[in-house]
Design a protein around this motif. Structure first.
Motif, mmCIF file in Angstrom:
data_model
loop_
_atom_site.group_PDB
_atom_site.id
_atom_site.type_symbol
_atom_site.label_atom_id
_atom_site.label_comp_id
_atom_site.label_asym_id
_atom_site.label_seq_id
_atom_site.Cartn_x
_atom_site.Cartn_y
_atom_site.Cartn_z
ATOM 1 N N ILE A 63 -31.395 158.575 -40.155
ATOM 2 C CA ILE A 63 -31.650 157.226 -40.984
ATOM 3 C C ILE A 63 -33.080 156.547 -40.941
ATOM 4 O O ILE A 63 -33.462 155.838 -41.532
ATOM 5 C CB ILE A 63 -30.262 156.209 -40.695
ATOM 6 N N VAL A 77 -28.303 160.377 -43.158
ATOM 7 C CA VAL A 77 -27.808 159.167 -44.555
ATOM 8 C C VAL A 77 -27.901 159.939 -45.424
ATOM 9 O O VAL A 77 -28.577 161.382 -45.745
ATOM 10 C CB VAL A 77 -28.849 158.067 -44.827
ATOM 11 N N SER A 126 -23.867 157.115 -43.712
ATOM 12 C CA SER A 126 -23.849 155.762 -45.068
ATOM 13 C C SER A 126 -25.007 156.969 -46.443
ATOM 14 O O SER A 126 -24.912 157.881 -46.059
ATOM 15 C CB SER A 126 -25.305 155.505 -44.225
ATOM 16 N N CYS A 148 -17.824 154.397 -51.295
ATOM 17 C CA CYS A 148 -18.160 154.080 -50.194
ATOM 18 C C CYS A 148 -17.261 154.112 -49.025
ATOM 19 O O CYS A 148 -17.227 154.221 -47.644
ATOM 20 C CB CYS A 148 -20.304 154.198 -49.737
ATOM 21 N N ARG A 149 -17.486 152.625 -48.976
ATOM 22 C CA ARG A 149 -17.129 151.461 -48.306
ATOM 23 C C ARG A 149 -15.172 152.008 -48.143
ATOM 24 O O ARG A 149 -14.596 151.886 -47.081
ATOM 25 C CB ARG A 149 -17.157 150.139 -48.474
ATOM 26 N N ILE A 153 -17.754 154.411 -45.688
ATOM 27 C CA ILE A 153 -19.335 154.721 -45.370
ATOM 28 C C ILE A 153 -20.148 153.632 -45.504
ATOM 29 O O ILE A 153 -19.898 153.358 -46.889
ATOM 30 C CB ILE A 153 -19.729 156.084 -46.109
ATOM 31 N N LYS A 154 -21.320 153.289 -44.781
ATOM 32 C CA LYS A 154 -21.994 152.446 -45.405
ATOM 33 C C LYS A 154 -23.125 152.226 -46.207
ATOM 34 O O LYS A 154 -23.488 153.740 -46.248
ATOM 35 C CB LYS A 154 -22.670 151.415 -44.015
ATOM 36 N N ALA A 155 -23.535 151.390 -47.493
ATOM 37 C CA ALA A 155 -24.611 151.589 -48.463
ATOM 38 C C ALA A 155 -25.885 151.015 -47.751
ATOM 39 O O ALA A 155 -26.396 150.276 -47.408
ATOM 40 C CB ALA A 155 -23.691 150.654 -49.063
ATOM 41 N N VAL A 156 -27.042 151.438 -48.306
ATOM 42 C CA VAL A 156 -28.137 150.612 -48.158
ATOM 43 C C VAL A 156 -29.076 151.101 -49.155
ATOM 44 O O VAL A 156 -28.901 152.185 -50.261
ATOM 45 C CB VAL A 156 -29.249 152.426 -46.951
ATOM 46 N N ASP A 176 -24.988 147.179 -46.657
ATOM 47 C CA ASP A 176 -24.886 147.360 -45.476
ATOM 48 C C ASP A 176 -26.289 146.584 -44.794
ATOM 49 O O ASP A 176 -26.528 146.368 -43.676
ATOM 50 C CB ASP A 176 -23.793 148.019 -45.416
#
Ligand code: SF4
Length: 213
Positions: A63, A77, A126, A148-149, A153-156, A176
């Motif tokens: 990340i 990630v 993520s 993903c949520r 799982i987070k999103a970038v 996120d």
């Protein structure tokens, strides 16, 4: 290959053209034309996203490479992108993706559910929308983030922040974390080197600072 996806940020003009309202470039399109980003195009009386569900590549990164130093530190990630960009920076390091006119660049088909599943399988905390700007494929990015949520799982978003207020609010509501690349500090620099404007990027930074959770 998946079909072009409908979009909602556009409106018809009195002269028969259709204006895309995703970014400050406000491309005005006649039938068959594409915007500067190349991936949003007029089909019939509407603007469609031609890259929905198609990726230019995937990679598992730390990340910190995004670079985010205070968001899930030490985690992996799943990075991916599509093609096209709404700026034209002369120093772009991903120009073969951001300015691609070759459909072969987008050979990988991947639905939002498949990407979320791959991230989970690969142990990624993520998914990052990177390589090119998620602003130009925001409908796809939003659907991937939602998938993903649903799996925790987070999103970038890795973005230049060159986007209009309404799509900006919708896109970042699904993210996120974000890395907004400020390319320079003057309108002159943005005009001469990026073929854009500084002000909308400053507004994006201000919104993220003051209005996001
Ligand atoms: S997103 Fe693409 S088509 Fe829409 S205004 Fe920006 S450059 Fe033009």
């Amino acid at each position: 290959m998946l079909a072009a996806a409908p979009t909602k940020y556009w409106h018809r003009l009195e002269d028969g053209r259709v204006q895309c309202d995703v970014c400050p470039r406000a491309c005005k399109l006649r039938e068959g034309q594409r915007g500067l980003c190349f991936v949003r195009a007029r089909e019939g009386d509407a603007v469609v996203l031609t890259t929905y569900g198609r990726s230019s590549g995937f990679c598992v990164d730390p990340i910190e490479k995004k670079p985010l130093n205070h968001f899930l530190p030490g985690s992996s990630v799943l990075s991916f992108g599509t093609a096209g960009c709404n700026l034209a920076c002369r120093f772009c390091q991903n120009w073969d993706i951001s300015k691609s006119r070759e459909i072969d660049t987008l050979a990988d088909a991947a639905s939002p559910a498949e990407i979320a599943s791959a991230a989970e399988r690969l142990g990624c905390a993520s998914v990052a929308f990177t390589y090119n700007d998620p602003v130009v494929f925001l409908e796809y990015a939003i659907d991937v983030a939602a998938a993903c949520r649903a799996r925790g799982i987070k999103a970038v978003a890795v973005t230049a922040g060159y986007v209009c207020p309404e799509p900006r609010a919708e896109l970042f509501a699904h993210m996120d974390a974000a890395n907004v690349d400020l390319k320079g500090f003057t309108e002159r620099f943005y005009a001469d080197t990026c073929a854009g404007h500084l002000r909308p990027v400053q507004e994006t930074l201000g919104c993220l600072r003051h209005e996001s959770r």
